[in-house]
Motif scaffolding. Structure first.
Motif, PDB file in Angstrom:
ATOM      1  N   ARG A 113      55.334  49.494  -9.304  1.00  0.00           N
ATOM      2  CA  ARG A 113      55.462  48.241  -8.559  1.00  0.00           C
ATOM      3  C   ARG A 113      54.347  48.093  -7.522  1.00  0.00           C
ATOM      4  NH1 ARG A 113      60.806  45.627  -5.558  1.00  0.00           N
ATOM      5  NH2 ARG A 113      59.689  43.851  -4.637  1.00  0.00           N
ATOM      6  N   ASN A 114      53.773  46.915  -7.466  1.00  0.00           N
ATOM      7  CA  ASN A 114      52.765  46.594  -6.467  1.00  0.00           C
ATOM      8  C   ASN A 114      53.446  46.268  -5.143  1.00  0.00           C
ATOM      9  OD1 ASN A 114      50.113  45.505  -5.413  1.00  0.00           O
ATOM     10  ND2 ASN A 114      51.379  43.664  -5.321  1.00  0.00           N
ATOM     11  N   GLU A 115      52.929  46.812  -4.047  1.00  0.00           N
ATOM     12  CA  GLU A 115      53.503  46.570  -2.719  1.00  0.00           C
ATOM     13  C   GLU A 115      52.546  45.790  -1.825  1.00  0.00           C
ATOM     14  OE1 GLU A 115      56.519  47.343  -2.222  1.00  0.00           O
ATOM     15  OE2 GLU A 115      56.966  48.883  -3.736  1.00  0.00           O
ATOM     16  N   GLN A 116      51.488  45.235  -2.404  1.00  0.00           N
ATOM     17  CA  GLN A 116      50.481  44.545  -1.602  1.00  0.00           C
ATOM     18  C   GLN A 116      50.601  43.024  -1.719  1.00  0.00           C
ATOM     19  OE1 GLN A 116      47.155  46.515  -3.586  1.00  0.00           O
ATOM     20  NE2 GLN A 116      46.661  47.561  -1.679  1.00  0.00           N
ATOM     21  N   LYS A 117      50.136  42.365  -0.681  1.00  0.00           N
ATOM     22  CA  LYS A 117      50.056  40.907  -0.701  1.00  0.00           C
ATOM     23  C   LYS A 117      48.704  40.526  -1.311  1.00  0.00           C
ATOM     24  CE  LYS A 117      52.956  40.249   3.411  1.00  0.00           C
ATOM     25  NZ  LYS A 117      53.022  39.684   4.792  1.00  0.00           N
ATOM     26  N   LEU A 118      48.750  39.874  -2.460  1.00  0.00           N
ATOM     27  CA  LEU A 118      47.545  39.564  -3.203  1.00  0.00           C
ATOM     28  C   LEU A 118      47.228  38.069  -3.173  1.00  0.00           C
ATOM     29  CD1 LEU A 118      48.216  41.763  -6.357  1.00  0.00           C
ATOM     30  CD2 LEU A 118      46.866  42.355  -4.336  1.00  0.00           C
ATOM     31  N   GLY A 119      45.959  37.777  -3.318  1.00  0.00           N
ATOM     32  CA  GLY A 119      45.534  36.385  -3.365  1.00  0.00           C
ATOM     33  C   GLY A 119      44.111  36.298  -3.862  1.00  0.00           C
ATOM     34  N   LYS A 120      43.587  35.106  -3.953  1.00  0.00           N
ATOM     35  CA  LYS A 120      42.203  34.896  -4.364  1.00  0.00           C
ATOM     36  C   LYS A 120      41.513  33.993  -3.344  1.00  0.00           C
ATOM     37  CE  LYS A 120      43.547  31.107  -7.475  1.00  0.00           C
ATOM     38  NZ  LYS A 120      43.490  30.610  -8.879  1.00  0.00           N
ATOM     39  N   ILE A 121      40.182  34.011  -3.370  1.00  0.00           N
ATOM     40  CA  ILE A 121      39.403  33.193  -2.443  1.00  0.00           C
ATOM     41  C   ILE A 121      38.654  32.132  -3.230  1.00  0.00           C
ATOM     42  CG2 ILE A 121      37.506  33.175  -0.776  1.00  0.00           C
ATOM     43  CD1 ILE A 121      38.292  35.994   0.016  1.00  0.00           C
ATOM     44  N   GLU A 122      38.873  30.886  -2.859  1.00  0.00           N
ATOM     45  CA  GLU A 122      38.170  29.753  -3.458  1.00  0.00           C
ATOM     46  C   GLU A 122      37.614  28.867  -2.358  1.00  0.00           C
ATOM     47  OE1 GLU A 122      40.734  27.658  -6.122  1.00  0.00           O
ATOM     48  OE2 GLU A 122      40.720  29.235  -7.656  1.00  0.00           O
ATOM     49  N   TYR A 125      52.866  35.732  -2.660  1.00  0.00           N
ATOM     50  CA  TYR A 125      53.656  35.608  -1.439  1.00  0.00           C
ATOM     51  C   TYR A 125      53.260  34.327  -0.711  1.00  0.00           C
ATOM     52  CZ  TYR A 125      49.599  36.819   1.441  1.00  0.00           C
ATOM     53  OH  TYR A 125      48.375  36.804   2.066  1.00  0.00           O
ATOM     54  N   ALA A 126      54.056  34.002   0.294  1.00  0.00           N
ATOM     55  CA  ALA A 126      53.734  32.883   1.176  1.00  0.00           C
ATOM     56  C   ALA A 126      53.296  33.464   2.519  1.00  0.00           C
ATOM     57  CB  ALA A 126      54.948  31.976   1.362  1.00  0.00           C
ATOM     58  N   ILE A 127      52.329  32.845   3.159  1.00  0.00           N
ATOM     59  CA  ILE A 127      51.862  33.322   4.459  1.00  0.00           C
ATOM     60  C   ILE A 127      53.038  33.480   5.412  1.00  0.00           C
ATOM     61  CG2 ILE A 127      50.451  32.775   6.476  1.00  0.00           C
ATOM     62  CD1 ILE A 127      48.777  33.507   4.083  1.00  0.00           C
ATOM     63  N   GLY A 128      53.114  34.677   6.007  1.00  0.00           N
ATOM     64  CA  GLY A 128      54.216  34.960   6.921  1.00  0.00           C
ATOM     65  C   GLY A 128      55.373  35.682   6.265  1.00  0.00           C
ATOM     66  N   GLN A 129      55.381  35.755   4.950  1.00  0.00           N
ATOM     67  CA  GLN A 129      56.464  36.426   4.232  1.00  0.00           C
ATOM     68  C   GLN A 129      56.393  37.937   4.434  1.00  0.00           C
ATOM     69  OE1 GLN A 129      56.411  35.645   0.039  1.00  0.00           O
ATOM     70  NE2 GLN A 129      58.327  36.719  -0.384  1.00  0.00           N
ATOM     71  N   ARG A 130      57.521  38.583   4.569  1.00  0.00           N
ATOM     72  CA  ARG A 130      57.561  40.030   4.745  1.00  0.00           C
ATOM     73  C   ARG A 130      57.207  40.741   3.443  1.00  0.00           C
ATOM     74  NH1 ARG A 130      63.212  41.867   6.857  1.00  0.00           N
ATOM     75  NH2 ARG A 130      63.740  41.018   4.803  1.00  0.00           N
ATOM     76  N   SER A 131      56.543  41.888   3.573  1.00  0.00           N
ATOM     77  CA  SER A 131      56.144  42.651   2.397  1.00  0.00           C
ATOM     78  C   SER A 131      57.351  43.068   1.560  1.00  0.00           C
ATOM     79  CB  SER A 131      55.359  43.896   2.822  1.00  0.00           C
ATOM     80  OG  SER A 131      54.160  43.548   3.454  1.00  0.00           O
TER      81      SER A 131
END
Length: 224
Positions: free
Chosen positions: A134-143, A152-158
């Motif tokens: 299981r991944n425990e990191q907050k992931l995203g991309k940059i555009e 996740y949503a900004i501010g959401q707990r890990s």
């Protein structure tokens, strides 16, 4: 019908020269996977190392396993692992039913992992099995210089993240006929969840190697 282990170990690593025979703890990197297979003789009938490198071949033969000389055209940087497995099977014939793939770059594995995995593979009558964590990191991309969250949503707990998993490479089990058809992990493969520090070791850089040495010292050298 036999169950075999195949350890594909080509030479020519660019980021960590001589990686597969680089010393990790008290043995060469590839020997960790060979030793793991030898500890599971109740499951594995034969152990094969596929390599294009003379030094790797020498180390493998010293461990008493069989070595298949891999042609150079199957040892390039972009060559998929499945072609090395197919090449080994071509030389053995039709007597193999199951193939256990042990990558030397994942040298540390929980002791009873293969036994538990093979029991799940057989009882579930799967055509393939692979390990995930299981991944425990907050992931995203940059555009356009803007960060866009993916899981996740900004501010959401890990601890509230949607469960996502990554393929950790610890081991794979496949029906030989699946591999003959160019597939290691099928769409129906069983994803076996592994929660262990070893699941985060996949050696591709010197930093990865250093981390593996740390875990080896912590979990194996200090806990014989």
């Amino acid at each position: 019908m036999k169950t075999i282990a195949i350890i594909p170990a080509r030479g020519g690593s660019k980021r960590v020269p001589g990686k597969n025979i680089k010393q990790l703890g008290d043995k060469e990197l590839i020997v960790h996977s060979i030793a793991y297979a030898q500890q599971n003789k109740t499951i594995i009938d034969e152990i094969y190392v596929s390599t294009d490198d003379a030094k790797i071949k020498e180390v493998a033969l010293q461990q008493g396993v069989k070595v298949v000389d891999r042609p150079l055209e199957l040892a390039g940087d972009l060559e998929p692992t499945v072609t090395a497995l197919q090449h080994v099977l071509e030389g053995i014939g039709d007597a193999v039913e199951n193939v256990i793939l042990l990558q030397p770059t994942n040298p540390l594995r929980p002791e009873h992992l293969l036994k538990e995995a093979f029991e799940s593979f057989e009882s579930g009558q799967y055509d393939s099995l692979f390990t995930v964590t299981r991944n425990e990191q907050k992931l995203g991309k940059i555009e356009a210089n803007t960060f866009i969250p993916f899981n996740y949503a900004i501010g959401q707990r890990s601890q509230d993240l949607e469960p996502l998993y990554f393929e950790n490479g610890l081991l794979y089990i496949s029906k030989a006929n699946l591999i003959r058809n160019g597939i290691i992990v099928s769409k129906q493969a069983y994803p076996m969840i592994v929660k262990h520090p070893f699941a985060h070791v996949d050696i591709d850089t010197q930093e990865d190697f250093d981390y593996a040495e740390y875990l080896y010292t912590k979990f194996i050298t200090h806990n014989p």
